[in-house]
Enzyme design. Structure first.
Site, PDB file in Angstrom:
ATOM      1  N   ASP A  85       0.817  -1.209   0.000  1.00 25.83           N
ATOM      2  CA  ASP A  85       0.000   0.000   0.000  1.00 25.83           C
ATOM      3  C   ASP A  85       0.855   1.265   0.000  1.00 25.83           C
ATOM      4  O   ASP A  85       0.464   2.286  -0.565  1.00 25.83           O
ATOM      5  CB  ASP A  85      -0.934   0.007   1.213  1.00 25.83           C
ATOM      6  CG  ASP A  85      -2.174  -0.835   0.965  1.00 25.83           C
ATOM      7  OD1 ASP A  85      -2.109  -1.743   0.123  1.00 25.83           O
ATOM      8  OD2 ASP A  85      -3.200  -0.591   1.618  1.00 25.83           O
ATOM      9  N   CYS A 134       1.354  -8.048   5.078  1.00 25.85           N
ATOM     10  CA  CYS A 134       0.932  -6.661   4.897  1.00 25.85           C
ATOM     11  C   CYS A 134      -0.538  -6.525   4.512  1.00 25.85           C
ATOM     12  O   CYS A 134      -1.110  -7.377   3.853  1.00 25.85           O
ATOM     13  CB  CYS A 134       1.817  -5.976   3.856  1.00 25.85           C
ATOM     14  SG  CYS A 134       3.515  -5.768   4.446  1.00 25.85           S
ATOM     15  N   ASP A 135      -1.097  -5.426   4.952  1.00 27.08           N
ATOM     16  CA  ASP A 135      -2.390  -4.853   4.582  1.00 27.08           C
ATOM     17  C   ASP A 135      -3.462  -5.862   4.179  1.00 27.08           C
ATOM     18  O   ASP A 135      -3.995  -6.556   5.005  1.00 27.08           O
ATOM     19  CB  ASP A 135      -2.164  -3.781   3.508  1.00 27.08           C
ATOM     20  CG  ASP A 135      -1.368  -2.618   4.087  1.00 27.08           C
ATOM     21  OD1 ASP A 135      -1.939  -1.857   4.858  1.00 27.08           O
ATOM     22  OD2 ASP A 135      -0.168  -2.521   3.803  1.00 27.08           O
ATOM     23  N   LYS A 136      -3.771  -5.965   2.870  1.00 24.77           N
ATOM     24  CA  LYS A 136      -4.926  -6.777   2.437  1.00 24.77           C
ATOM     25  C   LYS A 136      -4.635  -8.269   2.462  1.00 24.77           C
ATOM     26  O   LYS A 136      -5.553  -9.083   2.433  1.00 24.77           O
ATOM     27  CB  LYS A 136      -5.363  -6.389   1.019  1.00 24.77           C
ATOM     28  CG  LYS A 136      -5.526  -4.906   0.803  1.00 24.77           C
ATOM     29  CD  LYS A 136      -6.407  -4.270   1.861  1.00 24.77           C
ATOM     30  CE  LYS A 136      -6.204  -2.768   1.939  1.00 24.77           C
ATOM     31  NZ  LYS A 136      -4.885  -2.337   2.384  1.00 24.77           N
ATOM     32  N   CYS A 161       5.391  -2.264   8.227  1.00 27.97           N
ATOM     33  CA  CYS A 161       5.779  -0.944   8.746  1.00 27.97           C
ATOM     34  C   CYS A 161       5.502  -0.813  10.237  1.00 27.97           C
ATOM     35  O   CYS A 161       4.471  -1.267  10.742  1.00 27.97           O
ATOM     36  CB  CYS A 161       5.091   0.148   7.952  1.00 27.97           C
ATOM     37  SG  CYS A 161       5.604   0.195   6.219  1.00 27.97           S
ATOM     38  N   GLU A 215      -6.760   4.168  -0.387  1.00 25.69           N
ATOM     39  CA  GLU A 215      -6.269   4.557   0.930  1.00 25.69           C
ATOM     40  C   GLU A 215      -5.521   5.872   0.767  1.00 25.69           C
ATOM     41  O   GLU A 215      -4.633   5.975  -0.072  1.00 25.69           O
ATOM     42  CB  GLU A 215      -5.342   3.454   1.450  1.00 25.69           C
ATOM     43  CG  GLU A 215      -4.934   3.595   2.883  1.00 25.69           C
ATOM     44  CD  GLU A 215      -4.181   2.357   3.351  1.00 25.69           C
ATOM     45  OE1 GLU A 215      -4.832   1.418   3.823  1.00 25.69           O
ATOM     46  OE2 GLU A 215      -2.946   2.329   3.213  1.00 25.69           O
ATOM     47  N   SER A 247      -5.015   5.078   5.605  1.00 25.65           N
ATOM     48  CA  SER A 247      -3.971   4.191   6.101  1.00 25.65           C
ATOM     49  C   SER A 247      -4.076   4.085   7.612  1.00 25.65           C
ATOM     50  O   SER A 247      -4.529   5.010   8.286  1.00 25.65           O
ATOM     51  CB  SER A 247      -2.605   4.752   5.708  1.00 25.65           C
ATOM     52  OG  SER A 247      -1.579   4.171   6.473  1.00 25.65           O
TER      53      SER A 247
END
Length: 554
Positions: free
Chosen positions: A78, A119-121, A188, A441, A467
């Site tokens: 992202d 990460c993310d999704k 992150c 995002e 985010s």
């Protein structure tokens, strides 16, 4: 065993021949076959090291008597997709990843799965697939990135752009910051979306204790991966499956931890999608109900100075759960992939807080209410989401003139061009799941607001999303979205918007007769969507209020 569908019997000789071609022996074919789902790639910093995690998982599976078979899935970063057209593909990738795992694990009937995201999704997608397939499964992530020098992280760089734009730092200083703020592999370093979902995977019970907080670069993370490989074999023996673990008690625990940790607002999009795969309903009202009774115990970046490595040092997710348990807020009887209940795990670990500045006591929390609030009103009759733990006190109640933009790019240009004044309320619309399409995002606008020194005086309202690194009065997921004719499509430049986060209210101060007149005249801006993926997504996706999942009556 499911795998016998392709390994046993005279008529399966061709199948075994193909498995022999992989180098498998008859002994390996006779053991449980475990799909190892690896999202490693050379694009995402959180995934660059996942091959090593996968090797540790496979070692654990073999030690416990199974045969691991690895296959890949895609993953979007992202951060790299931010603030350009690439971000339209991030949320759609969640559905594609879940579908691809279903395809692989059904076409090749594995007996179990070990899921390796970071990460993310990718994290919610793998949880969705596990619950959809409902075969023994365990998730082990790649772990969080360490913070940079002086507690810097990716958000420091995003906000550094605005600081450089207004002359607070030089371009040379920004260049030095960008080289050191993300020091290596891992998701992150703050309580952004990836780490939020990895911590909540642990809370839900589908990942081992430590999954959300053990740093990516440590040997402890490798040992956790080996243990996950061994644990999945016990799940096979016991036929303990995801839907045995993810019950209403797990739902309550997940939302409670979400509020205590101050997780990303994206969890309000992902948890309903995950639990829907287990046929469990999770609407926005549940988040608000739980938030009102759950104290906010952590101030992790971007809400505060601490990072996930600090949370781990302070006792991790078990310590937060143990602290909440003191107030009776945890369902101790919920089952987990350890084979034990949450309560048994907490007792065995002797879970306790080791740093009460990182994890506050329930008696002296950072705030009496949880990190996320759900706002409603004529501007968002189906709800909108704000990370209230990251909002400055002076922005909790605010009225101001609307500054209206039909895209993220137009808003960013105005922010960095100095055309936004203190007191303004920025409205970014046509960025929802269907209207975007893809529900981008928007970390760049919020980071630029803060970088331009407006974080304590300017709010942002959007039908898009933010985010986990966003801080400030950033209100997203406005539903219905503009493309569906929501009130946000009717806002005009200069209209007054009244925000009251403690009262959970968001109102457009325009009378109903005028709104009816505008609604009758409404013409949506033309948007050409050339991508077949995004066109299909736009047709199938539901509202952000229901998790942005695909319609059931396709």
């Amino acid at each position: 065993m499911r795998s016998k569908k392709m390994t046993e019997g005279l008529e399966k000789a061709p199948h075994r021949s193909l498995l022999h071609a992989l180098g498998l022996t008859r002994e390996e074919m006779s053991r449980p076959l475990v799909g190892v789902v690896n999202s490693a790639n050379e694009v995402v910093p959180g995934h660059i090291h996942l091959d090593r995690i996968a090797e540790a998982v496979k070692a654990g599976v073999r030690m416990a008597g199974g045969t691991p078979m690895e296959f890949p899935v895609i993953g979007v970063c992202d951060g790299l997709a931010m603030n350009h057209e690439g971000m339209r593909y991030s949320l759609p990738s969640r559905e594609i990843i879940a579908d691809s795992i279903e395809i692989m694990a059904s076409a090749h009937p594995f007996d179990a799965l070990v899921l390796i995201p970071n990460c993310d999704k990718i994290v919610p997608a793998m949880l969705m697939a596990a619950l959809r397939l409902n075969i023994p499964a365990i998730l082990v992530s790649g772990g969080p990135m360490m913070a940079g020098p002086d507690g810097t992280d990716l958000i420091s760089v995003f906000e550094g752009v605005g600081r450089a734009k207004r002359g607070e730092i030089t371009e040379e200083e920004l260049s030095r910051l960008e080289e050191c703020a993300c020091p290596g592999c891992g998701s992150c370093a703050g309580m952004f979306t990836a780490n939020s979902m990895n911590c909540l995977s642990e809370t839900i019970g589908l990942a081992l204790p430590g999954n959300g907080t053990i740093p990516a670069v440590t040997a402890e993370r490798i040992r956790l991966a080996k243990t996950a490989g061994m644990r999945v074999m016990d799940l096979v023996k016991r036929n303990l499956r995801p839907r045995d673990i993810v019950t209403e008690m797990a739902v309550a625990n997940a939302v409670t931890l979400d509020m205590a940790l101050g997780c990303s607002t994206n969890t309000v999009l992902h948890l309903p999608a995950v639990f829907a795969e287990a046929e469990l309903d999770l609407d926005l009202s549940i988040f608000d109900e739980v938030s009102r009774r759950t104290p906010n115990l952590c101030k992790l970046s971007p809400a505060g100075p601490h990072h996930v490595e600090d949370l781990h040092r302070a006792g991790g997710i078990p310590a937060v759960m143990a602290e909440l348990d003191r107030k009776g807020l945890i369902n101790r009887d919920a089952m987990t992939v350890t084979g034990h209940t949450v309560g048994e795990n907490l007792d065995e670990l002797k879970a306790a807080v080791r740093d009460h500045e990182v994890i506050r006591s329930v008696d002296e929390p950072y705030a009496a209410q949880g990190g996320i609030a759900i706002l409603r009103g004529n501007l968002a009759p189906e709800g909108a989401v704000v990370k209230q733990s990251a909002v400055a006190p002076e922005m909790m109640k605010r009225s101001g003139p609307a500054r209206v933009f039909d895209s993220e790019e137009a808003a960013n240009e105005a922010i960095l061009g100095g055309r936004i004044a203190a007191g303004d309320i920025i409205v970014i619309r046509y960025e929802g799941p269907r209207g975007g399409p893809g529900m981008r995002e928007m970390l760049s606008p919020t980071a630029n607001i803060n970088g331009m020194g407006l974080g304590h005086s300017v709010a942002l309202v959007t039908d898009g999303r933010f985010s986990g690194g966003t801080r400030g009065a950033a209100i997203g997921h406005v539903s219905p979205e503009a493309a569906d004719g929501g009130t946000i499509a009717l806002v005009r430049e200069g209209d007054t918007i009244a925000l009251d986060i403690p009262a959970r209210s968001m109102e457009l101060l325009v009378d109903e007769a005028e709104l009816d007149r505008r609604r009758a005249e409404l013409r949506h801006p033309e948007k050409t969507v050339t991508s077949p993926v995004l066109r299909r997504y736009s047709r199938l996706v539901t509202s952000a209020a229901s998790g942005g999942v695909y319609r059931k009556n396709i």
